[in-house]
Every structure is written in C-alpha cells, then in structure tokens.
Write a protein that holds these residues in place. Structure first.
Motif, mmCIF file in Angstrom:
data_model
loop_
_atom_site.group_PDB
_atom_site.id
_atom_site.type_symbol
_atom_site.label_atom_id
_atom_site.label_comp_id
_atom_site.label_asym_id
_atom_site.label_seq_id
_atom_site.Cartn_x
_atom_site.Cartn_y
_atom_site.Cartn_z
ATOM 1 N N ARG A 9 24.379 -8.570 1.374
ATOM 2 C CA ARG A 9 24.330 -7.146 1.732
ATOM 3 C C ARG A 9 23.201 -6.468 0.955
ATOM 4 N N ASP A 10 23.183 -6.728 -0.380
ATOM 5 C CA ASP A 10 22.184 -6.053 -1.215
ATOM 6 C C ASP A 10 20.770 -6.521 -0.876
ATOM 7 N N ALA A 11 20.649 -7.818 -0.602
ATOM 8 C CA ALA A 11 19.319 -8.356 -0.289
ATOM 9 C C ALA A 11 18.798 -7.759 1.014
ATOM 10 N N LEU A 12 19.689 -7.627 1.998
ATOM 11 C CA LEU A 12 19.247 -7.077 3.292
ATOM 12 C C LEU A 12 18.884 -5.598 3.153
ATOM 13 N N ALA A 13 19.716 -4.866 2.409
ATOM 14 C CA ALA A 13 19.423 -3.440 2.221
ATOM 15 C C ALA A 13 18.072 -3.277 1.526
ATOM 16 N N GLU A 14 17.831 -4.128 0.514
ATOM 17 C CA GLU A 14 16.560 -4.052 -0.212
ATOM 18 C C GLU A 14 15.390 -4.420 0.705
ATOM 19 N N ARG A 15 15.628 -5.429 1.508
ATOM 20 C CA ARG A 15 14.556 -5.861 2.412
ATOM 21 C C ARG A 15 14.227 -4.764 3.434
ATOM 22 N N LEU A 16 15.238 -4.136 3.985
ATOM 23 C CA LEU A 16 14.979 -3.076 4.964
ATOM 24 C C LEU A 16 14.314 -1.869 4.307
ATOM 25 N N PHE A 17 14.647 -1.637 3.029
ATOM 26 C CA PHE A 17 13.969 -0.564 2.308
ATOM 27 C C PHE A 17 12.465 -0.875 2.232
ATOM 28 N N GLY A 18 12.143 -2.130 1.916
ATOM 29 C CA GLY A 18 10.732 -2.549 1.880
ATOM 30 C C GLY A 18 10.085 -2.426 3.260
ATOM 31 N N SER A 19 10.839 -2.783 4.299
ATOM 32 C CA SER A 19 10.298 -2.687 5.668
ATOM 33 C C SER A 19 10.005 -1.237 6.025
ATOM 34 N N MET A 20 10.873 -0.344 5.549
ATOM 35 C CA MET A 20 10.665 1.080 5.827
ATOM 36 C C MET A 20 9.364 1.554 5.165
ATOM 37 N N LEU A 21 9.144 1.125 3.927
ATOM 38 C CA LEU A 21 7.886 1.490 3.240
ATOM 39 C C LEU A 21 6.691 0.948 4.030
ATOM 40 N N SER A 22 6.808 -0.291 4.497
ATOM 41 C CA SER A 22 5.707 -0.901 5.262
ATOM 42 C C SER A 22 5.463 -0.143 6.558
ATOM 43 N N SER A 23 6.541 0.323 7.194
ATOM 44 C CA SER A 23 6.365 1.069 8.455
ATOM 45 C C SER A 23 5.590 2.353 8.208
ATOM 46 N N PHE A 24 5.895 3.025 7.107
ATOM 47 C CA PHE A 24 5.141 4.250 6.800
ATOM 48 C C PHE A 24 3.680 3.912 6.467
ATOM 49 N N ASP A 25 3.463 2.784 5.805
ATOM 50 C CA ASP A 25 2.086 2.348 5.533
ATOM 51 C C ASP A 25 1.320 2.187 6.851
ATOM 52 N N LEU A 26 1.959 1.527 7.826
ATOM 53 C CA LEU A 26 1.291 1.301 9.118
ATOM 54 C C LEU A 26 0.955 2.632 9.787
ATOM 55 N N ALA A 27 1.914 3.547 9.766
ATOM 56 C CA ALA A 27 1.675 4.844 10.411
ATOM 57 C C ALA A 27 0.519 5.579 9.724
ATOM 58 N N ALA A 28 0.470 5.491 8.394
ATOM 59 C CA ALA A 28 -0.609 6.177 7.662
ATOM 60 C C ALA A 28 -1.963 5.531 7.975
ATOM 61 N N VAL A 29 -1.986 4.200 8.111
ATOM 62 C CA VAL A 29 -3.245 3.523 8.464
ATOM 63 C C VAL A 29 -3.669 3.926 9.875
ATOM 64 N N TYR A 30 -2.697 4.023 10.771
ATOM 65 C CA TYR A 30 -3.014 4.461 12.143
ATOM 66 C C TYR A 30 -3.688 5.829 12.103
ATOM 67 N N LEU A 31 -3.098 6.767 11.354
ATOM 68 C CA LEU A 31 -3.681 8.117 11.265
ATOM 69 C C LEU A 31 -5.079 8.067 10.653
ATOM 70 N N GLY A 32 -5.224 7.310 9.582
ATOM 71 C CA GLY A 32 -6.519 7.232 8.901
ATOM 72 C C GLY A 32 -7.602 6.648 9.784
ATOM 73 N N ASP A 33 -7.207 5.698 10.606
ATOM 74 C CA ASP A 33 -8.154 5.049 11.514
ATOM 75 C C ASP A 33 -8.498 5.977 12.678
ATOM 76 N N ARG A 34 -7.459 6.430 13.382
ATOM 77 C CA ARG A 34 -7.702 7.179 14.621
ATOM 78 C C ARG A 34 -8.288 8.562 14.364
ATOM 79 N N LEU A 35 -7.974 9.161 13.215
ATOM 80 C CA LEU A 35 -8.503 10.503 12.916
ATOM 81 C C LEU A 35 -9.840 10.440 12.173
ATOM 82 N N GLY A 36 -10.331 9.243 11.920
ATOM 83 C CA GLY A 36 -11.642 9.107 11.278
ATOM 84 C C GLY A 36 -11.621 9.408 9.785
ATOM 85 N N LEU A 37 -10.424 9.401 9.173
ATOM 86 C CA LEU A 37 -10.333 9.774 7.756
ATOM 87 C C LEU A 37 -10.942 8.701 6.854
ATOM 88 N N TYR A 38 -10.702 7.426 7.171
ATOM 89 C CA TYR A 38 -11.284 6.376 6.316
ATOM 90 C C TYR A 38 -12.813 6.412 6.393
#
Ligand SMILES: C[S@@+](CC[C@H](N)C(=O)[O-])C[C@H]1O[C@@H](n2cnc3c(N)ncnc32)[C@H](O)[C@@H]1O
Length: 366
Positions: free
Chosen positions: A14-43
């Motif tokens: 239970r704890d391992a899965l909860a921790e893993r999904l927490f990490g996945s959530m962080l990664s999902s936000f990373d992807l969304a931020a990269v999408y914004l940085g790429d498509r909006l020309g910020l990088y």
C-alpha cells in the motif's frame, strides 16, 4: 488481536504504491510544465536571453508576467531551470542549465525529448474520447489528436533518422547498402512515412537513390513536402498522400520500408502484401518497430511500460478507429510481426542484430 498473515506485506505494498503514484503525479506536472515551456516559446526565449527575470521573459514572449513567474518558479524547484539566490521573486534571474538545451530545444539532438512530452500530454487530453471507445467500441482517429501528435511523432523520430538511419542502420545490411549505393539508381518506397524525415534521410545518405514517401494522412504529407523543400534532395524524393494497402500502387522498388507504423495499421497484412508486390527482383523490405519483450511478463521493464502506455492512449485507439481492424496495439511481439509477414507472403523474416534501445529491425525477404 493477532496479525493476519500477509497483512504486513499488504501494508508495505500500500505504502509503496501510494509513494509511487505521488512520484507519478510530480512527473505529470513536469510534463505539463515542459509542454507549456515548449509550446509558448518560453525555453527558446530563456536561452536567447541567457538569464531572465519573470518580467523580462514575459515581455520577450508576450505572455502574462504572473503566469510566467509561476512557470519559472516551478521549473526551478523541479530542477529544470536554475535560479539565483535572490529572495525577491520579481528580481530573481533564471537560466537553463548547461545540457538542458539539447533535451528541450535542439531538434536534431538524440537527447531531444519535448516531442515525446507533447505526444503524451496531448493524448491525455483525449481521455473522454478514449473512455467512450472503452464503453462503445470503435476508437479515436489519428487526426482527432491534432498537430501535437503528428508533429510530436515526426519531431521525436527525426534525430534518430537524421543521425542513425543512413550511417548505422542501413549500412549494417551489407547487400542492401551495396544496392542503394550502386547504379542503376535504387528505388525506395517509404510507407507510412508521416512527415517524411525517414524518406529524406535515406535520400541524403544515398545520393543516387530515388525515394518515395507514402502516407494516408494529408497534413503529414503536406508537411513532408515542406520539409523536403528545405533540403538539397528534392529532385530525388516525392511524397504521395495515399493508403499504402492500395493494390493500385505500382513500382519495382529495391527497398520498401515501414518505420514505427506496422503496429498502427488496421490491416497490417494487407499493407505488407501490397509492399511485397512493390519489390523488384532481389528487393527486400525493412520494418522498424518497437523493441518490446519477446513475451508478456509482469511486471515488465521500462520499454514495456512505455509501449503499453502509448498503446492505451494512442496506437490501439487509432487502429480500432478503422473497421475492420486487427487492433495490434503498440506492443507488437516479434512473433506477431513474423506471422503478419508470413501471412503477407514473405518467405523469410529475420530480426537484424542492429542495436537500439526502443527499436527492433526486421528484414523481410519475398
Ligand atoms: C506512428 S506514425 C509513424 C510515422 C513515421 N513513419 C515516423 O516514424 O515518424 C504512423 C503513420 O502511419 C500512417 N498510416 C496508418 N495507416 C496507413 C495506411 N494504411 N497507409 C499509409 N499510411 C498509414 C499514419 O498516417 C501515420 O503517419
């Protein structure tokens, strides 16, 4: 109360899965931020400026400062960007660390990753359509995913074709390499070519060869023609918007290729049969598809996880949007590929000893 047998295991899981999904959530936000940085020309703007405050970057990009500031702060805390130690958020200066430009901006770098981020983030937008397919059947056509998927796919594979196709992959097949280099000029058909980067790379590598790219997606072929216009191989390359399974396709080609698309086809045997008929005497076919495991094993490795992810959100839904469809999915095992090729009338299917982290190479002889 005595402890239930196995309950500690369940708690640890239970704890391992909860921790893993927490990490996945962080990664999902990373992807969304990269999408914004790429498509909006910020990088791009950040690199051009070398260092920037939020207000300077907002001015350069024409975006709203408050949003730009949040994006910069997220990028710095997640480690994509560097920030100076200034306490005042409005005067803090940000930059892209050395090495990150290749991953985020360099269209020809083998490390270039934003196109894949673009594909994943856009496919998540399609979840309501995918849920409809789960309940009602059918699928979600490639065109519904829009330019993010088409352009992401093309841009993601472009560096591989640019650096490896003509210098490593094709030269690793000696009889083919000799034919492509020889007179009379060899003819190559590149089926399901998308925006044409593989087609162009073959023509660049073999200055005598004449190469034709075929794809049924009109916007992809229109972009392929634009990509071609900017090269010096335009006189030896042509693109056609048509279905690769059309029996009307004519030709006597020394090589027919399909890069990362057999698993996407609703009718792979029909396309392979049509491809076989296009071959000149002595010609061969090269299929490049995903390097998934030989057999289903759970849990699987990262390539399996990646390919099942793409299958769930992109490739299976695309294939099932057509009817009839065999519904292969991204995880096309070597045995499945072999069966398709034999059913299409090929005599021999060989897995070539070309190394690549995610691609497997199949030689099909008629
Ligand atoms: C995953 S993309 C691969 C594109 C390209 N080969 C690459 O590696 O970037 C799959 C492509 O197959 C094309 N396709 C699917 N079915 C086809 C068919 N019957 N004939 C021609 N192209 C087809 C799609 O339009 C799409 O461009």
């Amino acid at each position: 109360m005595s402890e239930q047998p196995g309950s500690l295991d369940a708690e640890a899981r239970r704890d391992a899965l909860a921790e893993r999904l927490f990490g996945s959530m962080l990664s999902s936000f990373d992807l969304a931020a990269v999408y914004l940085g790429d498509r909006l020309g910020l990088y791009r703007a950040l690199v051009d400026a070398r260092t920037s405050t939020s207000a300077e970057l907002a001015t350069r990009t024409g975006l709203v400062e408050r949003y730009v500031r949040e994006w910069l702060e997220h990028g710095a805390v997640t480690g994509f960007l560097e920030a100076d130690a200034t306490g005042d958020p409005l005067h803090r200066r940000y930059s892209l660390p050395a090495g990150h430009e290749a991953v985020l901006l360099d269209e020809i770098s083998l490390a270039y990753s934003t196109p894949f981020v673009r594909m994943v983030t856009t496919s998540i937008r399609l979840l309501p359509e995918i849920m409809r397919a789960f309940t009602e059947g059918g699928g979600v056509p490639w065109s519904d995913y829009g330019p993010d998927l088409r352009e992401g796919q093309a841009a993601g594979n472009r560096p591989q074709f640019h650096h490896l196709l003509g210098t490593e992959w094709l030269p690793a097949i000696p009889d083919l390499h000799a034919r492509l280099s020889a007179d009379p000029p060899a003819r190559v058909a590149d089926l399901a070519c998308g925006e044409g980067w593989s087609t162009i790379a073959i023509a660049r590598a073999y200055p005598k060869a004449r190469v034709e790219g075929i794809d049924l997606d009109d916007p992809a072929i229109a972009q392929a023609r634009r990509n071609l216009a900017a090269t010096d191989v335009a006189d030896r390359v042509a693109f056609h918007a048509r279905d690769a399974s059309e029996p009307a396709l004519q030709g006597a080609f020394d090589l027919v290729t399909i890069f990362e698309a057999v698993h996407d086809l609703s009718q792979p045997v029909a396309v392979l049969r049509a491809a076989r008929q296009l071959l000149a005497p002595g010609g061969m076919m090269l299929v490049v598809d995903e390097r998934v495991a030989d057999e289903f094993t759970a849990p699987g490795d990262d390539v399996e996880r990646l390919m099942y992810g793409f299958s769930l959100l992109v490739c299976l839904t695309n294939a099932l949007a057509e009817s009839p469809s065999v519904g292969t999915g991204t995880v096309m095992r070597p045995e499945t590929m072999r069966r398709y090729a034999l059913d299409a009338g090929f005599r021999e299917v060989t897995v070539l000893p070309i190394q690549h982290p995610t691609f497997r190479f199949y030689r099909l002889d008629p």
